[in-house]
Design a protein around this motif. Structure first.
Motif, PDB file in Angstrom:
ATOM      1  N   LYS A   1      -4.808  -1.619   3.580  1.00  0.00           N
ATOM      2  CA  LYS A   1      -4.458  -2.096   4.848  1.00  0.00           C
ATOM      3  C   LYS A   1      -3.027  -2.776   4.903  1.00  0.00           C
ATOM      4  CE  LYS A   1      -9.081  -3.966   6.123  1.00  0.00           C
ATOM      5  NZ  LYS A   1      -9.961  -5.265   6.332  1.00  0.00           N
TER       6      LYS A   1
ATOM      7  N   ASN B   1      -5.952  -4.700  -2.818  1.00  0.00           N
ATOM      8  CA  ASN B   1      -6.043  -4.075  -1.353  1.00  0.00           C
ATOM      9  C   ASN B   1      -6.586  -2.728  -1.566  1.00  0.00           C
ATOM     10  OD1 ASN B   1      -5.662  -3.428   1.204  1.00  0.00           O
ATOM     11  ND2 ASN B   1      -3.237  -3.427   1.202  1.00  0.00           N
ATOM     12  N   SER B   2      -7.779  -2.796  -1.668  1.00  0.00           N
ATOM     13  CA  SER B   2      -8.569  -1.354  -2.136  1.00  0.00           C
ATOM     14  C   SER B   2      -8.746  -0.443  -0.662  1.00  0.00           C
ATOM     15  CB  SER B   2      -9.912  -1.636  -2.586  1.00  0.00           C
ATOM     16  OG  SER B   2     -10.779  -2.324  -1.493  1.00  0.00           O
ATOM     17  N   GLU B   3      -8.541  -1.224   0.513  1.00  0.00           N
ATOM     18  CA  GLU B   3      -8.638  -0.439   1.686  1.00  0.00           C
ATOM     19  C   GLU B   3      -7.275  -0.008   2.274  1.00  0.00           C
ATOM     20  OE1 GLU B   3     -10.850  -2.656   4.842  1.00  0.00           O
ATOM     21  OE2 GLU B   3     -12.577  -2.633   3.325  1.00  0.00           O
TER      22      GLU B   3
ATOM     23  N   TYR C   1      -1.672  -6.417   4.814  1.00  0.00           N
ATOM     24  CA  TYR C   1      -1.570  -7.053   3.732  1.00  0.00           C
ATOM     25  C   TYR C   1       0.105  -7.134   3.247  1.00  0.00           C
ATOM     26  CZ  TYR C   1      -6.581  -7.445   2.637  1.00  0.00           C
ATOM     27  OH  TYR C   1      -7.884  -7.535   2.850  1.00  0.00           O
TER      28      TYR C   1
ATOM     29  N   PRO D   1       0.760  -1.437   0.084  1.00  0.00           N
ATOM     30  CA  PRO D   1       0.019   0.122  -0.057  1.00  0.00           C
ATOM     31  C   PRO D   1       0.921   1.292  -0.152  1.00  0.00           C
ATOM     32  CG  PRO D   1      -0.273  -1.050   2.081  1.00  0.00           C
ATOM     33  CD  PRO D   1       0.586  -2.066   1.217  1.00  0.00           C
TER      34      PRO D   1
END
Length: 368
Positions: free
Chosen positions: A169, A165-167, A172, A125
């Motif tokens: 986090k 991993n759209s959020e 991950y 991310p």
């Protein structure tokens, strides 16, 4: 005073005669500052991206040329349609896709606004955010340059889209890395210390003259760590699924096989370390300095390998953890199979054979 001076001189002579002490005193600080200085960075360089240009006009070509001309990105692939986006990410090299909508240039002229989508691989991310911000900055710079020559300025509207991993986090990213570090520690470091302890206490030679063959003795010493490491891996995966909600979109069976392969690779590396180390202390130092730093810094666990200088990128290829992290992220987050991970699997297999072969050769020289 003369006696003290003579004693100090003697100590200097001892230090200068001991090449290991000199290496630790002068070599290790230099190596560490160079490694930390170049590896620890939040910047990106030469990140591979793909282009999906549905407009294919002069404006989009100018933007693409401006992005590829920067030191931050390099266009690895040109896609023909949206169905090519996911396979590009699954191959592992492409970290972002720049998607220009239809009639991009016409919309800029007629509507004074056009959209470009920035699709990033969010399995890391932090890197995904950085890539998106860098591309947006280049687009804004291009927009400002163009608006200087026209009365009514137009606007390029970037839309960020994170996949896998759209959020965003962070867990991950950390689960595969932590899993790799733990398996490396248990498998390699504990094995090297265990065998070094036998050698230090003088019991290894007794075992080797027993009816058991040398390879049976070595196998018996490391076999328990296979089960301990597998238990650790199972616990980590279960915690990641049920506590941290990390999905396993790929095959659990394949993940298990790849994990066992990495454990064997780490065990083989631990055996190799044990052939070099004569004491537990030296085995610990070699394991910590030779394994921990590369695993954390050169595996892509925290810092992107593509942003490091090319010598460190080359060195990263011989770090087993780098290939295992790619495998774990691919199976757990991207849902890819062996058809995308065969190269990383072959690399780990080749490393295992190399470590075992070299270890057997050195054991024959030193212990038989």
């Amino acid at each position: 005073m003369k006696r003290f001076k003579g004693f100090v001189q003697k100590e200097f002579y001892h230090i200068f005669r001991d090449k290991r002490s000199l290496f630790i005193l002068f070599g290790m600080p230099i190596a560490q500052i160079m490694l930390f200085g170049f590896a620890i960075t939040n910047e990106i360089n030469n990140v591979d991206i793909a282009i999906l240009d549905r407009s294919n006009d002069a404006t989009t070509k100018e933007i693409i040329n401006k992005i590829s001309a920067s030191k931050y990105f390099s266009v690895l692939q040109v896609l023909n349609n949206e169905s090519g986006i996911e396979p590009a990410f699954k191959k592992g090299k492409v970290k972002a896709v720049l998607y220009f909508e239809n009639d991009f240039s016409k919309k800029l002229i007629a509507q004074k606004s056009a959209k470009v989508q920035i699709v990033t691989d969010a399995t890391d991310p932090n890197m995904a955010n950085t890539i998106s911000n860098y591309i947006i900055s280049i687009l804004q710079n291009y927009q400002q340059e163009q608006n200087r020559t026209i009365e009514i300025g137009y606007q390029i509207v970037p839309e960020s889209r994170m996949i896998y991993n759209s959020e965003l986090k962070s867990v991950y990213m950390f689960v595969p890395g932590v899993m790799t570090v733990i398996l490396m520690l248990v498998s390699a470091m504990m094995t090297s210390i265990s065998i070094a302890r036998e050698k230090e206490q003088g019991t290894m030679e007794i075992l080797l003259v027993s009816p058991l063959k040398p390879f049976q003795v070595i196998l018996g010493k490391v076999f328990p760590y296979i089960f301990l490491s597998i238990i650790n891996a199972v616990v980590i995966v279960l915690l990641s699924i049920f506590v941290f909600n990390v999905p396993v979109t790929g095959s659990l069976f394949l993940l298990g096989l790849e994990t066992v392969l990495f454990i064997i690779t780490s065990l083989a590396l631990g055996i190799l370390i044990s052939t070099i180390a004569t004491t537990q202390q030296s085995a610990m130092m070699i394991s910590l300095m030779g394994l921990m730093l590369p695993v954390i810094l050169l595996s892509g666990f925290i810092f992107p390998v593509s942003s490091m200088p090319w010598p460190l990128q080359i060195i990263s290829h011989i770090v087993p953890a780098k290939w295992f992290i790619i495998i774990v992220k691919g199976i757990m987050l991207k849902g890819v199979g062996l058809n995308f991970l065969w190269k990383e699997t072959l690399v780990l297999g080749a490393m295992t054979l190399f470590f075992i072969g070299l270890s057997v050769k050195k054991y024959k020289i030193r212990l038989e």
